[in-house]
Design a protein around this motif. Sequence first.
Motif, PDB file in Angstrom:
ATOM      1  N   ALA A 292       2.492   5.876  -2.850  1.00  0.00           N
ATOM      2  CA  ALA A 292       3.637   6.683  -3.288  1.00  0.00           C
ATOM      3  C   ALA A 292       3.557   6.928  -4.789  1.00  0.00           C
ATOM      4  O   ALA A 292       3.823   8.036  -5.257  1.00  0.00           O
ATOM      5  CB  ALA A 292       4.945   5.993  -2.921  1.00  0.00           C
ATOM      6  N   GLY A 293       3.162   5.918  -5.551  1.00  0.00           N
ATOM      7  CA  GLY A 293       2.980   6.101  -6.991  1.00  0.00           C
ATOM      8  C   GLY A 293       1.886   7.104  -7.307  1.00  0.00           C
ATOM      9  O   GLY A 293       2.028   7.938  -8.211  1.00  0.00           O
TER      10      GLY A 293
ATOM     11  N   ALA B 232       7.294   6.911  -0.503  1.00  0.00           N
ATOM     12  CA  ALA B 232       7.163   5.556   0.029  1.00  0.00           C
ATOM     13  C   ALA B 232       7.856   5.431   1.385  1.00  0.00           C
ATOM     14  O   ALA B 232       7.328   4.805   2.307  1.00  0.00           O
ATOM     15  CB  ALA B 232       7.738   4.540  -0.951  1.00  0.00           C
ATOM     16  N   GLY B 233       9.025   6.044   1.521  1.00  0.00           N
ATOM     17  CA  GLY B 233       9.735   5.997   2.796  1.00  0.00           C
ATOM     18  C   GLY B 233       8.990   6.717   3.907  1.00  0.00           C
ATOM     19  O   GLY B 233       8.962   6.251   5.050  1.00  0.00           O
TER      20      GLY B 233
ATOM     21  N   SER C  59       0.829  -1.206   0.000  1.00  0.00           N
ATOM     22  CA  SER C  59       0.000   0.000   0.000  1.00  0.00           C
ATOM     23  C   SER C  59       0.866   1.260   0.000  1.00  0.00           C
ATOM     24  O   SER C  59       0.500   2.265  -0.612  1.00  0.00           O
ATOM     25  CB  SER C  59      -0.957   0.005   1.192  1.00  0.00           C
ATOM     26  OG  SER C  59      -0.242   0.087   2.399  1.00  0.00           O
ATOM     27  N   CYS C  60       2.022   1.211   0.665  1.00  0.00           N
ATOM     28  CA  CYS C  60       2.936   2.366   0.626  1.00  0.00           C
ATOM     29  C   CYS C  60       3.439   2.590  -0.799  1.00  0.00           C
ATOM     30  O   CYS C  60       3.532   3.735  -1.251  1.00  0.00           O
ATOM     31  CB  CYS C  60       4.117   2.146   1.562  1.00  0.00           C
ATOM     32  SG  CYS C  60       3.698   2.227   3.302  1.00  0.00           S
TER      33      CYS C  60
ATOM     34  N   ILE D  59       0.334  12.699  -8.847  1.00  0.00           N
ATOM     35  CA  ILE D  59      -0.293  13.980  -8.521  1.00  0.00           C
ATOM     36  C   ILE D  59       0.746  15.091  -8.503  1.00  0.00           C
ATOM     37  O   ILE D  59       0.513  16.186  -9.027  1.00  0.00           O
ATOM     38  CB  ILE D  59      -1.028  13.888  -7.164  1.00  0.00           C
ATOM     39  CG1 ILE D  59      -2.241  12.971  -7.278  1.00  0.00           C
ATOM     40  CG2 ILE D  59      -1.444  15.265  -6.668  1.00  0.00           C
ATOM     41  CD1 ILE D  59      -2.894  12.639  -5.959  1.00  0.00           C
ATOM     42  N   ASP D  60       1.896  14.799  -7.922  1.00  0.00           N
ATOM     43  CA  ASP D  60       2.975  15.775  -7.834  1.00  0.00           C
ATOM     44  C   ASP D  60       3.450  16.196  -9.230  1.00  0.00           C
ATOM     45  O   ASP D  60       3.643  17.378  -9.506  1.00  0.00           O
ATOM     46  CB  ASP D  60       4.130  15.170  -7.037  1.00  0.00           C
ATOM     47  CG  ASP D  60       5.122  16.193  -6.562  1.00  0.00           C
ATOM     48  OD1 ASP D  60       4.716  17.340  -6.323  1.00  0.00           O
ATOM     49  OD2 ASP D  60       6.308  15.833  -6.410  1.00  0.00           O
ATOM     50  N   SER D  61       3.619  15.221 -10.119  1.00  0.00           N
ATOM     51  CA  SER D  61       4.098  15.558 -11.464  1.00  0.00           C
ATOM     52  C   SER D  61       3.035  16.300 -12.277  1.00  0.00           C
ATOM     53  O   SER D  61       3.359  17.191 -13.062  1.00  0.00           O
ATOM     54  CB  SER D  61       4.547  14.298 -12.202  1.00  0.00           C
ATOM     55  OG  SER D  61       3.451  13.447 -12.428  1.00  0.00           O
TER      56      SER D  61
END
Length: 164
Positions: free
Chosen positions: A59-60, A83-84, A54-55, A65-67
């Motif tokens: 994270a993906g 992810a971290g 799930s992390c 969304i960030d990009s």
Amino acid sequence: CRRPPRRHLLLSICLLPAPILSPSCSCYCYCCARKEQTMLKNHLVPCVLDPIPSCALWAGIFVGIDSLQYGTTPSIRTFGLYAGGLFTYHAMVCPMEVIHGRRSSLHNVAAGFTLGYVGVSTGRLGVPFINPYSLHYSRHPAIIGGAVYGAIGGALATLGGKPI
């Protein structure tokens, strides 16, 4: 209640919380220690390993969304940071659940507050839902950031069905 062998005493005291002391006697109950060690093995390892998929998924999603939002190209570094961070959050909640022996949204509040405080104080995280100008003039922006991230963690845990 009998005393455990000397080789187990130090290991048991280091790994286990105080509530396993038996109220009926002053010595350390070996049977309780064995039960708690079994709980540690049976709950802590899956608790730490289960959130990995799930992390990675979230994270993906956050990288996407960030990009899209900032027009940057997705990178492995950004994926690793998201992810971290998510995995660290889950890894902080797991020992609290094992120590207390139950799930609680207060564990999520504590983990969210800690990560929010550290992230804001080091300048790696911003504080959502707070006006940046009022935050700039605040005496302790890291505490405000920790409170906001703790509230987010607690709200999401409560909405997810965890008891308080």
